[in-house]
Design a protein around this motif. Sequence first.
Motif, PDB file in Angstrom:
ATOM      1  N   GLU A   1      20.668  32.646  68.029  1.00 44.19           N
ATOM      2  CA  GLU A   1      19.677  33.658  67.667  1.00 44.19           C
ATOM      3  C   GLU A   1      20.036  34.367  66.365  1.00 44.19           C
ATOM      4  O   GLU A   1      19.188  34.572  65.484  1.00 44.19           O
ATOM      5  N   HIS A   2      21.288  34.748  66.227  1.00 42.15           N
ATOM      6  CA  HIS A   2      21.712  35.469  65.022  1.00 42.15           C
ATOM      7  C   HIS A   2      21.730  34.551  63.800  1.00 42.15           C
ATOM      8  O   HIS A   2      21.383  34.976  62.692  1.00 42.15           O
ATOM      9  N   LEU A   3      22.139  33.294  63.992  1.00 44.25           N
ATOM     10  CA  LEU A   3      22.090  32.342  62.876  1.00 44.25           C
ATOM     11  C   LEU A   3      20.637  32.084  62.452  1.00 44.25           C
ATOM     12  O   LEU A   3      20.347  31.952  61.260  1.00 44.25           O
ATOM     13  N   HIS A   4      19.739  32.035  63.410  1.00 41.77           N
ATOM     14  CA  HIS A   4      18.330  31.842  63.076  1.00 41.77           C
ATOM     15  C   HIS A   4      17.769  33.054  62.324  1.00 41.77           C
ATOM     16  O   HIS A   4      16.922  32.896  61.434  1.00 41.77           O
ATOM     17  N   ALA A   5      18.244  34.243  62.668  1.00 48.76           N
ATOM     18  CA  ALA A   5      17.815  35.436  61.937  1.00 48.76           C
ATOM     19  C   ALA A   5      18.260  35.359  60.474  1.00 48.76           C
ATOM     20  O   ALA A   5      17.502  35.748  59.561  1.00 48.76           O
TER      21      ALA A   5
ATOM     22  N   LEU B   1      24.881  40.112  61.122  1.00 43.64           N
ATOM     23  CA  LEU B   1      24.291  39.027  61.904  1.00 43.64           C
ATOM     24  C   LEU B   1      25.295  37.887  62.114  1.00 43.64           C
ATOM     25  O   LEU B   1      25.429  37.358  63.224  1.00 43.64           O
ATOM     26  N   CYS B   2      25.993  37.507  61.053  1.00 40.89           N
ATOM     27  CA  CYS B   2      26.967  36.417  61.154  1.00 40.89           C
ATOM     28  C   CYS B   2      28.130  36.802  62.052  1.00 40.89           C
ATOM     29  O   CYS B   2      28.676  35.952  62.781  1.00 40.89           O
ATOM     30  N   ARG B   3      28.515  38.060  62.030  1.00 39.80           N
ATOM     31  CA  ARG B   3      29.597  38.522  62.899  1.00 39.80           C
ATOM     32  C   ARG B   3      29.194  38.380  64.364  1.00 39.80           C
ATOM     33  O   ARG B   3      29.975  37.896  65.186  1.00 39.80           O
ATOM     34  N   SER B   4      27.970  38.802  64.703  1.00 46.48           N
ATOM     35  CA  SER B   4      27.515  38.672  66.088  1.00 46.48           C
ATOM     36  C   SER B   4      27.421  37.210  66.493  1.00 46.48           C
ATOM     37  O   SER B   4      27.740  36.845  67.631  1.00 46.48           O
ATOM     38  N   ALA B   5      26.968  36.357  65.568  1.00 47.47           N
ATOM     39  CA  ALA B   5      26.914  34.923  65.855  1.00 47.47           C
ATOM     40  C   ALA B   5      28.314  34.377  66.124  1.00 47.47           C
ATOM     41  O   ALA B   5      28.513  33.567  67.048  1.00 47.47           O
ATOM     42  N   LEU B   6      29.276  34.808  65.332  1.00 49.10           N
ATOM     43  CA  LEU B   6      30.652  34.329  65.511  1.00 49.10           C
ATOM     44  C   LEU B   6      31.223  34.792  66.850  1.00 49.10           C
ATOM     45  O   LEU B   6      31.932  34.030  67.521  1.00 49.10           O
ATOM     46  N   ILE B   7      30.910  36.006  67.255  1.00 49.20           N
ATOM     47  CA  ILE B   7      31.401  36.507  68.545  1.00 49.20           C
ATOM     48  C   ILE B   7      30.843  35.659  69.685  1.00 49.20           C
ATOM     49  O   ILE B   7      31.588  35.201  70.565  1.00 49.20           O
ATOM     50  N   GLY B   8      29.525  35.454  69.701  1.00 48.26           N
ATOM     51  CA  GLY B   8      28.924  34.677  70.781  1.00 48.26           C
ATOM     52  C   GLY B   8      29.465  33.268  70.849  1.00 48.26           C
ATOM     53  O   GLY B   8      29.823  32.766  71.933  1.00 48.26           O
ATOM     54  N   ALA B   9      29.544  32.604  69.706  1.00 49.17           N
ATOM     55  CA  ALA B   9      30.060  31.235  69.674  1.00 49.17           C
ATOM     56  C   ALA B   9      31.523  31.189  70.087  1.00 49.17           C
ATOM     57  O   ALA B   9      31.948  30.278  70.821  1.00 49.17           O
ATOM     58  N   SER B  10      32.309  32.151  69.638  1.00 52.24           N
ATOM     59  CA  SER B  10      33.742  32.154  69.941  1.00 52.24           C
ATOM     60  C   SER B  10      33.998  32.374  71.424  1.00 52.24           C
ATOM     61  O   SER B  10      34.909  31.765  72.003  1.00 52.24           O
ATOM     62  N   LEU B  11      33.222  33.235  72.057  1.00 53.06           N
ATOM     63  CA  LEU B  11      33.394  33.442  73.500  1.00 53.06           C
ATOM     64  C   LEU B  11      33.111  32.158  74.262  1.00 53.06           C
ATOM     65  O   LEU B  11      33.814  31.824  75.221  1.00 53.06           O
ATOM     66  N   ALA B  12      32.087  31.410  73.843  1.00 50.59           N
ATOM     67  CA  ALA B  12      31.787  30.133  74.502  1.00 50.59           C
ATOM     68  C   ALA B  12      32.936  29.148  74.332  1.00 50.59           C
ATOM     69  O   ALA B  12      33.369  28.503  75.298  1.00 50.59           O
ATOM     70  N   VAL B  13      33.453  29.036  73.118  1.00 53.35           N
ATOM     71  CA  VAL B  13      34.575  28.122  72.865  1.00 53.35           C
ATOM     72  C   VAL B  13      35.801  28.561  73.654  1.00 53.35           C
ATOM     73  O   VAL B  13      36.504  27.734  74.258  1.00 53.35           O
ATOM     74  N   TRP B  14      36.076  29.832  73.659  1.00 54.21           N
ATOM     75  CA  TRP B  14      37.243  30.394  74.363  1.00 54.21           C
ATOM     76  C   TRP B  14      37.210  30.042  75.840  1.00 54.21           C
ATOM     77  O   TRP B  14      38.231  29.694  76.437  1.00 54.21           O
ATOM     78  N   MET B  15      36.017  30.088  76.449  1.00 54.94           N
ATOM     79  CA  MET B  15      35.903  29.774  77.874  1.00 54.94           C
ATOM     80  C   MET B  15      35.980  28.278  78.148  1.00 54.94           C
ATOM     81  O   MET B  15      36.519  27.859  79.179  1.00 54.94           O
ATOM     82  N   LEU B  16      35.443  27.467  77.262  1.00 51.40           N
ATOM     83  CA  LEU B  16      35.326  26.033  77.525  1.00 51.40           C
ATOM     84  C   LEU B  16      36.539  25.215  77.088  1.00 51.40           C
ATOM     85  O   LEU B  16      36.739  24.093  77.560  1.00 51.40           O
ATOM     86  N   GLU B  17      37.347  25.739  76.187  1.00 52.87           N
ATOM     87  CA  GLU B  17      38.375  24.936  75.518  1.00 52.87           C
ATOM     88  C   GLU B  17      39.506  24.448  76.422  1.00 52.87           C
ATOM     89  O   GLU B  17      39.912  23.279  76.322  1.00 52.87           O
ATOM     90  N   PRO B  18      40.065  25.254  77.326  1.00 53.77           N
ATOM     91  CA  PRO B  18      41.252  24.780  78.067  1.00 53.77           C
ATOM     92  C   PRO B  18      40.945  23.565  78.948  1.00 53.77           C
ATOM     93  O   PRO B  18      39.926  23.526  79.641  1.00 53.77           O
ATOM     94  N   ASP B  19      41.828  22.594  78.933  1.00 62.15           N
ATOM     95  CA  ASP B  19      41.693  21.461  79.836  1.00 62.15           C
ATOM     96  C   ASP B  19      42.121  21.825  81.254  1.00 62.15           C
ATOM     97  O   ASP B  19      41.651  21.226  82.224  1.00 62.15           O
ATOM     98  N   GLU B  20      43.014  22.815  81.376  1.00 61.58           N
ATOM     99  CA  GLU B  20      43.461  23.246  82.692  1.00 61.58           C
ATOM    100  C   GLU B  20      42.383  24.109  83.345  1.00 61.58           C
ATOM    101  O   GLU B  20      41.984  25.139  82.806  1.00 61.58           O
TER     102      GLU B  20
END
Length: 265
Positions: free
Chosen positions: A61-65, A83-102
Amino acid sequence: MSDYELLLAVRGTFLALDRWRDTLADGIVPPPGSDLALDDAEWPYASASALVSVGLSSAREHLHAVRLLVEAQELFPAAVATLCRSALIGASLAVWMLEPDERSERLRRSLSLAVEDYKRHLQYGRDVKGLLPPEQVTPIADEQLDRLELRRSQVLSLLDDVGGVRDVNLSDDVIPSALKVAVPDAPQRGPMTLRWRSMSGAAHALAWHYFGNDGTSATGLDDGGVGRISFAGDVGRLVMDYFPAYHVAKAGWRLLDKRCRVPEA
């Protein structure tokens, strides 16, 4: 690169933004047997896939804005960075949750974010009760707050089995971790971390982040360096703020695909 070439690079990402929009509109439902489906089953009230969807949706959403501003040929020295900061926060939280293999570490992160979400929701609900006229507060407010507090305590109990709650620290953990996944090359990653600091300055309405930008000029300086400072947007800064968020969002979608795969029998 010229401003035209830089904007051409930004415009080259817009098809991806459209694909993400369509996928998010359909909803993210991990197939049974996938890593993400198993993670969801641990706490369905604020499931891992729901939290990931919120993060990726916010990023898109923020990148589209920003895209709309580019297409309108509007540059703002603070709003684009925010706007880019908010986009980075949202994307980073998703990566942070999904990244660990454990799985235990994935659960620890998604459940910790759920705790943070419940905490902030409770703060807001208590403010509603304390600040609004009684007739504007739902009669079941106390029941809703009690339910939120119960959910929060239940998640904290689940976290005891996976190492305890983690602090969702954006600057020292979430953002650096996500950038490392998205951009493995440390020399390339360094400037992106600096952009996070600079974008935070814009979001907090401070002055320091404007200095050194092409859109900043100084006139009428006296011997002590005091004069008129003018701030304006510039294409170079837009690009430097846009692409860290975009690359982290891409990494988030790659990880989502990985966590939605069903192992072969």
